[in-house]
Design an enzyme around this catalytic site. Structure first.
Site, PDB file in Angstrom:
ATOM      1  N   TYR A  72     121.754  64.306  44.159  1.00  0.00           N
ATOM      2  CA  TYR A  72     121.569  62.852  44.240  1.00  0.00           C
ATOM      3  C   TYR A  72     120.775  62.489  45.491  1.00  0.00           C
ATOM      4  O   TYR A  72     119.879  61.648  45.462  1.00  0.00           O
ATOM      5  CB  TYR A  72     122.928  62.153  44.256  1.00  0.00           C
ATOM      6  CG  TYR A  72     122.824  60.645  44.113  1.00  0.00           C
ATOM      7  CD1 TYR A  72     122.963  60.057  42.857  1.00  0.00           C
ATOM      8  CD2 TYR A  72     122.582  59.831  45.211  1.00  0.00           C
ATOM      9  CE1 TYR A  72     122.858  58.671  42.718  1.00  0.00           C
ATOM     10  CE2 TYR A  72     122.467  58.457  45.078  1.00  0.00           C
ATOM     11  CZ  TYR A  72     122.606  57.881  43.830  1.00  0.00           C
ATOM     12  OH  TYR A  72     122.497  56.524  43.690  1.00  0.00           O
ATOM     13  N   PHE A 124      95.512  45.426  36.842  1.00  0.00           N
ATOM     14  CA  PHE A 124      96.030  45.863  35.545  1.00  0.00           C
ATOM     15  C   PHE A 124      97.098  44.865  35.083  1.00  0.00           C
ATOM     16  O   PHE A 124      97.666  44.139  35.886  1.00  0.00           O
ATOM     17  CB  PHE A 124      96.608  47.284  35.652  1.00  0.00           C
ATOM     18  CG  PHE A 124      97.092  47.799  34.328  1.00  0.00           C
ATOM     19  CD1 PHE A 124      96.199  48.035  33.301  1.00  0.00           C
ATOM     20  CD2 PHE A 124      98.449  48.007  34.083  1.00  0.00           C
ATOM     21  CE1 PHE A 124      96.645  48.472  32.059  1.00  0.00           C
ATOM     22  CE2 PHE A 124      98.894  48.446  32.850  1.00  0.00           C
ATOM     23  CZ  PHE A 124      97.995  48.674  31.839  1.00  0.00           C
ATOM     24  N   ASP A 125      97.384  44.836  33.778  1.00  0.00           N
ATOM     25  CA  ASP A 125      98.257  43.759  33.274  1.00  0.00           C
ATOM     26  C   ASP A 125      99.660  43.778  33.856  1.00  0.00           C
ATOM     27  O   ASP A 125     100.230  42.714  34.126  1.00  0.00           O
ATOM     28  CB  ASP A 125      98.279  43.708  31.736  1.00  0.00           C
ATOM     29  CG  ASP A 125      98.730  44.987  31.085  1.00  0.00           C
ATOM     30  OD1 ASP A 125      98.771  46.018  31.775  1.00  0.00           O
ATOM     31  OD2 ASP A 125      99.039  44.980  29.876  1.00  0.00           O
ATOM     32  N   ASP A 215      95.904  50.673  43.955  1.00  0.00           N
ATOM     33  CA  ASP A 215      96.592  50.997  42.701  1.00  0.00           C
ATOM     34  C   ASP A 215      95.890  52.260  42.199  1.00  0.00           C
ATOM     35  O   ASP A 215      94.761  52.219  41.720  1.00  0.00           O
ATOM     36  CB  ASP A 215      96.459  49.833  41.722  1.00  0.00           C
ATOM     37  CG  ASP A 215      97.056  50.161  40.352  1.00  0.00           C
ATOM     38  OD1 ASP A 215      97.368  51.335  40.094  1.00  0.00           O
ATOM     39  OD2 ASP A 215      97.179  49.245  39.523  1.00  0.00           O
ATOM     40  N   ALA A 217      96.436  54.854  39.930  1.00  0.00           N
ATOM     41  CA  ALA A 217      96.746  55.597  38.710  1.00  0.00           C
ATOM     42  C   ALA A 217      95.679  56.652  38.391  1.00  0.00           C
ATOM     43  O   ALA A 217      95.997  57.767  37.986  1.00  0.00           O
ATOM     44  CB  ALA A 217      96.892  54.619  37.540  1.00  0.00           C
ATOM     45  N   LYS A 258      99.185  59.225  34.728  1.00  0.00           N
ATOM     46  CA  LYS A 258      97.756  59.386  34.449  1.00  0.00           C
ATOM     47  C   LYS A 258      97.243  60.634  35.176  1.00  0.00           C
ATOM     48  O   LYS A 258      97.382  61.745  34.680  1.00  0.00           O
ATOM     49  CB  LYS A 258      96.975  58.138  34.862  1.00  0.00           C
ATOM     50  CG  LYS A 258      97.139  56.965  33.914  1.00  0.00           C
ATOM     51  CD  LYS A 258      98.335  56.129  34.235  1.00  0.00           C
ATOM     52  CE  LYS A 258      98.350  54.816  33.481  1.00  0.00           C
ATOM     53  NZ  LYS A 258      99.626  54.124  33.658  1.00  0.00           N
ATOM     54  N   HIS A 450     101.231  41.073  24.450  1.00  0.00           N
ATOM     55  CA  HIS A 450     100.587  41.992  23.496  1.00  0.00           C
ATOM     56  C   HIS A 450     101.506  43.125  23.040  1.00  0.00           C
ATOM     57  O   HIS A 450     101.318  43.682  21.977  1.00  0.00           O
ATOM     58  CB  HIS A 450      99.289  42.547  24.070  1.00  0.00           C
ATOM     59  CG  HIS A 450      99.475  43.315  25.352  1.00  0.00           C
ATOM     60  ND1 HIS A 450      99.746  42.684  26.547  1.00  0.00           N
ATOM     61  CD2 HIS A 450      99.455  44.627  25.612  1.00  0.00           C
ATOM     62  CE1 HIS A 450      99.861  43.604  27.487  1.00  0.00           C
ATOM     63  NE2 HIS A 450      99.695  44.786  26.957  1.00  0.00           N
TER      64      HIS A 450
HETATM   65  N1  F0G Z   1      98.025  50.415  37.230  1.00  0.00           N
HETATM   66  C1  F0G Z   1      97.082  50.804  36.356  1.00  0.00           C
HETATM   67  C2  F0G Z   1      95.661  50.803  36.766  1.00  0.00           C
HETATM   68  C3  F0G Z   1      97.450  51.204  35.076  1.00  0.00           C
HETATM   69  O1  F0G Z   1      96.500  51.567  34.228  1.00  0.00           O
HETATM   70  C4  F0G Z   1      98.817  51.210  34.733  1.00  0.00           C
HETATM   71  C5  F0G Z   1      99.247  51.627  33.410  1.00  0.00           C
HETATM   72  C6  F0G Z   1      99.758  50.807  35.670  1.00  0.00           C
HETATM   73  C7  F0G Z   1      99.331  50.423  36.915  1.00  0.00           C
HETATM   74  C8  F0G Z   1     101.232  50.777  35.358  1.00  0.00           C
HETATM   75  O2  F0G Z   1     101.740  52.050  35.315  1.00  0.00           O
HETATM   76  O3  F0G Z   1     102.493  52.371  32.948  1.00  0.00           O
HETATM   77  O4  F0G Z   1     103.292  53.856  34.781  1.00  0.00           O
HETATM   78  O5  F0G Z   1     104.084  51.542  34.639  1.00  0.00           O
HETATM   79  N2  F0G Z   1      98.461  51.766  32.470  1.00  0.00           N
HETATM   80  C9  F0G Z   1      98.751  52.260  31.149  1.00  0.00           C
HETATM   81  C10 F0G Z   1      97.515  52.154  30.325  1.00  0.00           C
HETATM   82  C11 F0G Z   1      99.966  51.729  30.521  1.00  0.00           C
HETATM   83  O6  F0G Z   1      97.620  52.373  29.114  1.00  0.00           O
HETATM   84  O7  F0G Z   1      96.430  51.896  30.851  1.00  0.00           O
HETATM   85  P1  F0G Z   1     102.981  52.475  34.360  1.00  0.00           P
END
Ligand code: F0G
Length: 458
Positions: A72, A124-125, A215, A217, A258, A450
């Protein structure tokens, strides 16, 4: 004869994928309310919904998992991951989270307050969702050329630094919570950000005493583009480039699903111990104790190994080449796609593909549905549905680009799969004029609609 390109790996394990008939798909997509997120994976032949968490782990990652320490607190796996993060990114402090949006949630709980502004390139969304959820505003300062789908720019993900500075100067009395630069810029087409742009954004951030967060990813794909496109970086290794990129930032959020090629996981990197301490409180509330934060020990092991594999030049070359193959084929078939091709996905310009479908009938989603019906290929709309409604006026937001993204999972599909996808898109393109109407909304959620939206054909 010159030997052709071939992948730097071979396949050790396979998974069967199921084919289907056009009649089956027509029924399934109707039952799914024309929302591709509602399909079962068995109803999809080639799944390009996302490159997130869908990669194939290596033998070394699987074997690292066997060494997962599930304590833990203070697990050895935590310390191995900490070392890998320090080695690759240079950040001294980190918090594990279960995925990228959880990292955003924890970090923004400290940094973002009601009324704040968060400028950057395109958020990102989920990032935007976490900002707007706190009644703050995400300001997109991506360079203007990014909204022209066919205009060439080697770094179409760049921040317009003059606009950024204007936003900061005009912000008062509102506060700029932090600047978030997304590498690569997913929303604008998987487009990279140049090193010189990161350097300039960092200079501006420092001059106003604002924190710069990356960010990250797809940070490794971003580094690959810097190496292959930016003057002065051709002879630098990916890891040298990565460490310079992060040297300009005060922190990072990471969806490890990613570029670290794991199926689940994320983290936050910090330079400043004080910020790390403040965020730790939220990590414990939302994610778990600070030495596991929503990840099991074995997941942290796979991630530590994945960070090294994901920043290998040969791997990145094979990956970005395969995405490029999809883009080149589509271009040969006359399909309008965003250029230059992105790192993780090819983005089809749905407004040019279906110019006769008005935007309030969602041409992007209409195209994504048609592509599924054609060949069992699942992509995702990145357009008006994903852009949600304006939080104040509740009107639909229509972003400059209306896209269908075909995201390529890492180390998963062969070039034959890619050829199949391109042919399916070409078939839809050929019959595009017979697609008379788009879709209308039956029901939707107030935020991130979406994912759960229900639609019907008009
Ligand atoms: N930032 C970026 C640039 C992303 O593309 C994503 C996720 C996230 C943050 C959030 O990360 O999914 O691990 O919580 N993108 C995916 C996509 C879902 O399909 O582009 P997460």
């Amino acid at each position: 004869m010159e030997l052709p390109y071939s992948e730097p790996f071979k396949i050790k394990m396979v998974e069967t994928v199921s084919r289907s008939t056009a009649e089956q798909r027509e029924k399934w997509i109707r039952d799914a309310s024309y929302n591709l997120f509602n399909l079962r994976s068995g109803q999809v032949y080639i799944d390009l919904l996302t490159d997130s968490g869908t990669g194939a782990m290596s033998d070394r990652q699987w074997s690292a998992m066997m060494q997962g320490d599930e304590s833990y607190a203070g697990a050895a796996s935590y310390y191995r991951l900490k070392e890998a993060i320090k080695d690759i990114t240079g950040f001294d402090f980190f918090l594990p989270t279960h995925q990228g949006r959880a990292a955003e949630n924890v970090l923004f709980s400290v940094l973002v307050k009601e009324g704040d502004l968060v400028p950057g390139n395109s958020h990102f969304d989920t990032t935007k969702g976490h900002i707007e959820f706190r009644k703050a505003t995400a300001v997109d300062c991506t360079i203007g050329i990014a909204s022209d789908p066919s205009a060439y720019h080697p770094f179409k993900g760049n921040v317009d630094t003059e606009k950024l500075e204007r936003v900061i100067v005009n912000a008062q009395p509102k506060k700029v919570a932090c600047i978030v630069v997304t590498i690569t810029n997913n929303t604008s087409g998987g487009q990279p950000v140049s090193m010189s742009n990161l350097r300039e954004v960092s200079r501006i951030a420092k001059s106003y005493n604002i924190k710069l967060i990356l960010d990250s990813a797809r940070f490794a794909e971003n580094a690959y583009f810097i190496k292959t496109r930016e003057d002065g970086y051709a002879s630098k290794s990916i890891r040298e480039i990565v460490s310079e990129m992060f040297s300009y930032a005060d922190g990072m959020t990471m969806s490890s699903k990613k570029d670290a090629i794991v199926n689940m996981g994320g983290f936050i990197g910090f330079r400043d111990e004080e910020l790390f301490r403040e965020a730790s409180v939220y990590n414990i509330i939302y994610e778990g104790f600070i030495t596991y934060g929503g990840m099991s020990g074995r997941d942290m092991e796979a991630l530590a190994q994945g960070l090294y594999e994901g920043t290998g030049y040969e791997y990145l070359e094979s990956r970005i080449r395969q995405v490029g193959l999809l883009g080149s084929r589509l271009k040969e078939y006359g399909v309008p796609v965003i250029e230059p091709f992105g790192g993780h996905a090819i983005f089809i310009d749905a407004k040019s593909f279906l110019p006769h479908i008005p935007r309030n009938e969602f041409p992007g989603q209409t195209l994504a549905v048609e592509l599924y019906a054609e060949g069992g290929v699942r992509g995702v709309e990145i357009g008006a549905l994903m852009a949600d409604r304006d939080p104040v006026t509740r009107e639909n937001r229509y972003p400059a680009l209306e896209l269908v993204r075909l995201a390529v999972p890492r180390r998963v599909y062969t070039d034959n799969h890619i050829e199949y996808v391109a042919a399916a898109v070409a078939n839809v393109y050929e019959r595009r004029n017979s697609i008379r109407h788009g879709l209308r909304i039956i029901s939707e959620a107030p935020i991130l609609r979406h994912f759960t939206i229900a639609l019907e054909r008009i």
